[in-house]
Design a protein around this motif. Structure first.
Motif: not given
Length: 339
Positions: A258-264, A330-335
């Motif tokens: 699953g994905s990770v939200c970019d809040d913070g 729409k807020e998924d983290v990408a690196v």
């Protein structure tokens, strides 16, 4: 300078790889004493080339990890579904006599010609004195301990979350999620019940370090067998990019990616991801990277992740409980890492 050159030649490593690896682990195997060999160097985990890899080197790894006798020297490819997900090779050649206490005491040579397909593996005895059985993975199941060469169950009298934390840590699993007071009929054990009245602080390295009641001195039945559920060993990956070092961040939980939200989420978190997957340093902010790889689908596992920069893995950073968030994909983290 002359003394430094002498030391380099004496221990068999080339200039540019003057620091010893600070840790070793076995990854991808059925237990912590079997898997692909990985070493830590300058905060980065990477694999070891199998050039010259023999039972002498395996014996040292087994000794360093407290895993008993060396059994075999398998290919590291056996413990990875794809070479793209494997970290970079950090050591070309290891030359041990077999009597060293740590891999760092052997002669080491920096990488000059080795691919991920040549990763080394190691198989050692599994001397663990505790296990979880009957569950879907080795991180969930009925608690069993080994005593006098025989495995059997643990009574739940005195059992609590602190004891579960010790078991999860000892097995190399993630955090303790749940400790049931008893198993259901289908998951109950058989034979003797070795242990009850366990008292742990939660900080012990192994269950045998806790205060234990008398072996086999209890009035328990298998209706009181203990069941523990831990998080799986923490895994993460970058997907959708040109290589395993760029893409949308996903973490594995309960056998589901699953994905990770970019809040913070910020630079420290980016750097932690790149460090953990052995891909150097972050090259781009998550906001820019997110636009490159688009939204994910399915579960959003983590939100409000906060890293201080001192952690060794993303798992140790602060975050909400698994699956709790107020985000959309729409807020998924990408690196993007330097590779």
């Amino acid at each position: 300078m002359a003394l430094l050159l002498f030391l380099v030649l004496a221990i068999g490593i080339r200039p540019g790889f003057l620091e010893f690896p600070s840790g070793v682990r076995l990854v991808g195997g059925p237990h912590r004493c079997e898997g692909r060999v990985e070493v830590e160097w300058k905060g980065q985990w990477g694999t070891v080339c199998d050039d010259g890899w023999r039972m002498e080197e395996v014996a040292v790894v087994c000794r360093e990890l407290g895993c008993g006798q060396a059994k075999s020297s398998p290919s590291g490819l056996l413990y990875s579904s794809s070479t793209e997900n494997m970290p970079n090779i950090l050591i070309q050649t290891v030359d041990c006599r077999g009597m060293e206490d740590t891999l760092a005491q052997c002669k080491l040579e920096d990488v000059f010609d080795c691919s991920r397909e040549e990763a080394a593996g190691a198989s050692c005895e599994n001397p663990e004195s505790v296990r979880l059985v009957g569950g879907p993975t080795h991180c969930e199941g009925r608690v069993e301990v080994q005593h006098q060469g025989q495995w059997s169950t643990v009574c739940n009298t005195g059992w609590n979350l602190r004891a579960a934390k010790v078991v999860c840590r000892q097995l190399g699993c993630g955090r303790a999620l749940l400790t049931h007071k008893q198993c259901n009929k289908a998951s109950q054990g058989q034979g003797p019940i070795w242990m009850s009245q366990i008292s742990c602080s939660g900080q012990e390295a192994a269950l045998q370090d806790c205060h234990l009641g008398l072996w086999e001195k209890n009035n328990c039945t298998h209706d009181e067998d203990t069941w523990v559920e831990c998080e799986g060993a923490f895994e993460l990956r970058l997907v959708g990019g040109d290589s395993h070092c760029s893409g949308r961040l996903e973490v594995l939980h309960r056998h589901v990616w699953g994905s990770v939200c970019d809040d913070g989420w910020g630079e420290k978190e980016d750097q932690m991801v790149c460090k953990q997957i052995g891909c150097g340093r972050s090259l781009s902010s998550s906001n820019k990277a997110r636009k490159s790889y688009g939204p994910g689908v399915g579960r959003i596992w983590l939100d409000d992740v906060r890293c201080s920069g001192e952690e060794q893995s993303l798992e140790q950073c602060r975050h909400r409980f698994w699956g709790y968030h107020d985000c959309t994909h729409k807020e998924d983290v990408a690196v993007i890492c330097s590779e």
